[in-house]
Design a protein around this motif. Structure first.
Motif, PDB file in Angstrom:
ATOM      1  N   PHE A  93      15.489   4.020  -1.118  1.00 14.09           N
ATOM      2  CA  PHE A  93      14.386   2.864  -1.346  1.00 14.09           C
ATOM      3  C   PHE A  93      13.184   3.522  -0.377  1.00 14.09           C
ATOM      4  N   SER A  94      12.257   2.851  -0.303  1.00 16.67           N
ATOM      5  CA  SER A  94      10.818   2.888   0.270  1.00 16.67           C
ATOM      6  C   SER A  94      10.403   1.662   1.078  1.00 16.67           C
ATOM      7  N   VAL A  95       9.783   1.989   2.218  1.00 16.02           N
ATOM      8  CA  VAL A  95       9.071   0.776   2.947  1.00 16.02           C
ATOM      9  C   VAL A  95       7.785   0.950   3.071  1.00 16.02           C
ATOM     10  N   PRO A  96       6.924  -0.006   2.240  1.00 15.28           N
ATOM     11  CA  PRO A  96       5.556   0.051   2.547  1.00 15.28           C
ATOM     12  C   PRO A  96       5.071  -0.272   3.785  1.00 15.28           C
ATOM     13  N   HIS A 109       6.042   8.755   7.403  1.00 11.39           N
ATOM     14  CA  HIS A 109       4.479   8.998   7.005  1.00 11.39           C
ATOM     15  C   HIS A 109       3.572   8.381   8.342  1.00 11.39           C
ATOM     16  N   LEU A 110       4.355   8.295   9.499  1.00  9.74           N
ATOM     17  CA  LEU A 110       3.723   7.916  10.506  1.00  9.74           C
ATOM     18  C   LEU A 110       2.762   8.918  11.021  1.00  9.74           C
ATOM     19  N   GLY A 137      -0.662  -5.681  12.663  1.00 10.08           N
ATOM     20  CA  GLY A 137      -0.417  -4.792  11.502  1.00 10.08           C
ATOM     21  C   GLY A 137       0.856  -3.862  11.337  1.00 10.08           C
ATOM     22  N   CYS A 138       1.780  -4.213  12.256  1.00 12.85           N
ATOM     23  CA  CYS A 138       3.001  -3.577  12.593  1.00 12.85           C
ATOM     24  C   CYS A 138       4.115  -3.650  11.075  1.00 12.85           C
ATOM     25  N   THR A 139       4.967  -2.830  10.877  1.00 13.89           N
ATOM     26  CA  THR A 139       5.762  -3.091   9.894  1.00 13.89           C
ATOM     27  C   THR A 139       7.259  -3.369  10.339  1.00 13.89           C
ATOM     28  N   LEU A 140       7.642  -4.346   9.887  1.00 17.31           N
ATOM     29  CA  LEU A 140       9.034  -5.075  10.647  1.00 17.31           C
ATOM     30  C   LEU A 140       9.952  -4.854   9.559  1.00 17.31           C
ATOM     31  N   GLY A 181       0.848  -1.300   0.036  1.00 21.13           N
ATOM     32  CA  GLY A 181       0.033   0.088  -0.044  1.00 21.13           C
ATOM     33  C   GLY A 181       0.973   1.256   0.015  1.00 21.13           C
ATOM     34  N   GLU A 182       0.442   2.264   0.632  1.00 19.59           N
ATOM     35  CA  GLU A 182       1.279   3.432   0.635  1.00 19.59           C
ATOM     36  C   GLU A 182       2.482   3.071   1.531  1.00 19.59           C
ATOM     37  N   ASP A 183       3.512   4.070   1.393  1.00 20.13           N
ATOM     38  CA  ASP A 183       4.778   4.062   1.712  1.00 20.13           C
ATOM     39  C   ASP A 183       4.852   4.622   3.255  1.00 20.13           C
TER      40      ASP A 183
END
Length: 470
Positions: A269-272, A308-309, A427-430, A245-247
């Motif tokens: 780079f980006s992290v979704p 983008h938090l 739903g966390c980002t690892l 989804g969004e970064d």
């Protein structure tokens, strides 16, 4: 005559729980002796006795006999023992005392009273052997480079008995093979080399004897191939394909330097949001530095990191308590973040409730350690407690620097399952840095490979699998 021999050795820290139970074990000159077994099974305690740390520094009830070169070490000081036995501890940072690589290696040699010319030659020799620059600052080294530094310090001292406690923990595969080839060569030249290690896939081809620790006992393993298969199976990924989804983070031309040393040059780079990203690369390529930049523990010397938090974090770079409530960081060295007097208090510190902290302790199988001081645990147990303490805060982002160090296969499998469960439930980002071939693919939707201070390649799970040669 054995290089090292234990005869009917028992040990207890508190006079009640037996950590070692009637251990009989031997290691020979001219051989690489391997020790493997579950975290907390007594491996590090055994080495602490052999190095004189127990009972000279760490007290407890010790019985039985320990011999070096056929002579009992009963009554010997730790200093007397360490003149005969070279030790590389599981946590290399606990041994580093100087600012420069050159001074760190010279420290032990100066204490031995060696002339300056010989010290200089020894430093040059071991730096070349271990791929180090003697002018580097020790505080800027990666975990793997610190491990190589302490190995270099031990080799420079010239003891004929070498003991290494999880020396491959923070090394990439190339560095691990190079170290084992060096140790194999030393054994072939008459050294006695004892290696405690979980990464048997790398060490077993170089070993002459394999001993297994289990619940305070030690048994020689004759069927090495069967034991290897049981301890080195790859862990499957149970999660469905990730839909990006969004970064959440965007890195644009990020650079970082310390003095004249350029660690990162051009990282983009980006992290979704909600992804499981693995950062790959050789020791010293800047993976830990990159995690620290994302966590706002360091500030880039060039380029830009956009989060983008929450827009409120754009008003100031310096992280605050609210930032770290939402961005959890698990350090490569758990000693940096364990500060409470008991495990129970450590996990409860940032948890939303005592009940949730108890649930997390149960999940991570550390409830039985609740009243232990975190610093009294094995390195593998400390790692598990440090991850549990951060997981208990239920962060939106979880940054993990070598989270599986010190874990036996079963512990590793459980830890990966727990991290994936945390990811699914919250739903966390690892974002994970790992050299562990057994688990990289099971923690990965996205992968980025760093080399030469730049992004060399980006991809999905297949990139992690290709990097580890699967």
């Amino acid at each position: 005559m054995h290089a090292v021999e234990f005869k009917d050795v028992c040990f207890s820290y508190d006079g009640q729980a037996q950590i070692l139970k009637h251990i009989s074990f031997a290691a020979e000159y001219g051989q690489v002796t391997l020790l493997s077994g579950p975290s907390g099974s007594g491996k590090s305690t055994l080495l602490s006795i052999l190095s004189g740390i127990i009972p000279n520094i760490t007290p407890g009830e010790l019985s039985g006999d320990v011999y070096i070169d056929g002579a009992s070490i009963r009554g010997c000081t730790a200093e007397e023992i360490c003149r005969r036995v070279g030790i590389v501890l599981q946590n290399p940072e606990s041994q580093i005392v100087h600012k420069l690589v050159e001074d760190e290696i010279a420290f032990g040699l100066e204490n031995m009273g060696l002339p300056e010319e010989r010290i200089a030659r020894q430093i040059d020799t071991v730096c070349q052997m271990m791929g180090l620059d003697k002018a580097w600052q020790t505080r800027t080294l990666s975990g793997g480079q610190k491990q190589r530094l302490m190995t270099a310090c031990t080799l420079a001292m010239g003891q004929k008995i070498l003991i290494l406690d999880e020396p491959l923990a923070n090394l990439d595969q190339t560095g691990g093979r190079e170290l084992m080839e060096l140790l194999r060569s030393l054994a072939d030249h008459g050294y006695a080399v004892i290696v405690v290690e979980h990464r048997l896939d790398l060490v077993l081809p170089y070993g002459d004897a394999l001993w297994s620790t289990e619940s305070g006992t030690v048994q020689r393993v004759e069927e090495k191939t069967v034991y290897l298969h049981a301890q080195t199976r790859k862990i499957a990924d149970p999660l469905p394909p990730f839909a990006a989804g969004e970064d959440l983070f965007t890195l644009e031309h990020v650079a970082y330097r310390v003095g004249e040393r350029e660690i990162l040059k051009d990282i983009s780079f980006s992290v979704p949001r909600g992804a499981r990203m693995v950062i790959l690369g050789e020791n010293g390529c800047g993976k830990t530095t990159l995690l620290r930049l994302i966590a706002r523990l360091n500030r880039p010397s060039g380029g830009k990191i956009t989060q983008h938090l929450d827009g409120r974090f754009d008003r100031r770079w310096k992280p605050d308590r609210e930032w770290f409530r939402r961005v959890g960081v698990v350090y490569q060295n758990p000693n940096y973040q364990l500060f409470m007097p008991t495990v129970e208090q450590e996990v409860a510190f940032g948890a939303p409730s005592r009940e949730y902290a108890e649930e997390i302790m149960a999940r991570f199988s550390i409830s039985h350690l609740a009243q232990r001081h975190p610093q009294s645990l094995s390195e593998g147990q400390k790692r598990r407690v440090s991850i549990a303490a951060i997981a208990a805060t239920a962060p939106e982002v979880l940054l993990l620097d070598e989270p599986t160090v010190g874990q036996d296969y079963q512990g590793l499998k459980e830890l990966v399952e727990l991290l994936n469960r945390q990811h699914q439930e919250t739903g966390c980002t690892l974002i994970t840095v790992t050299h562990d071939v057994r688990c990289a693919g099971a923690l990965c939707d996205r992968a980025v490979l760093i080399a030469g201070g730049r992004v060399q390649q980006q991809g999905g799970k297949s990139l992690a699998q290709a990097y580890f040669g699967k």
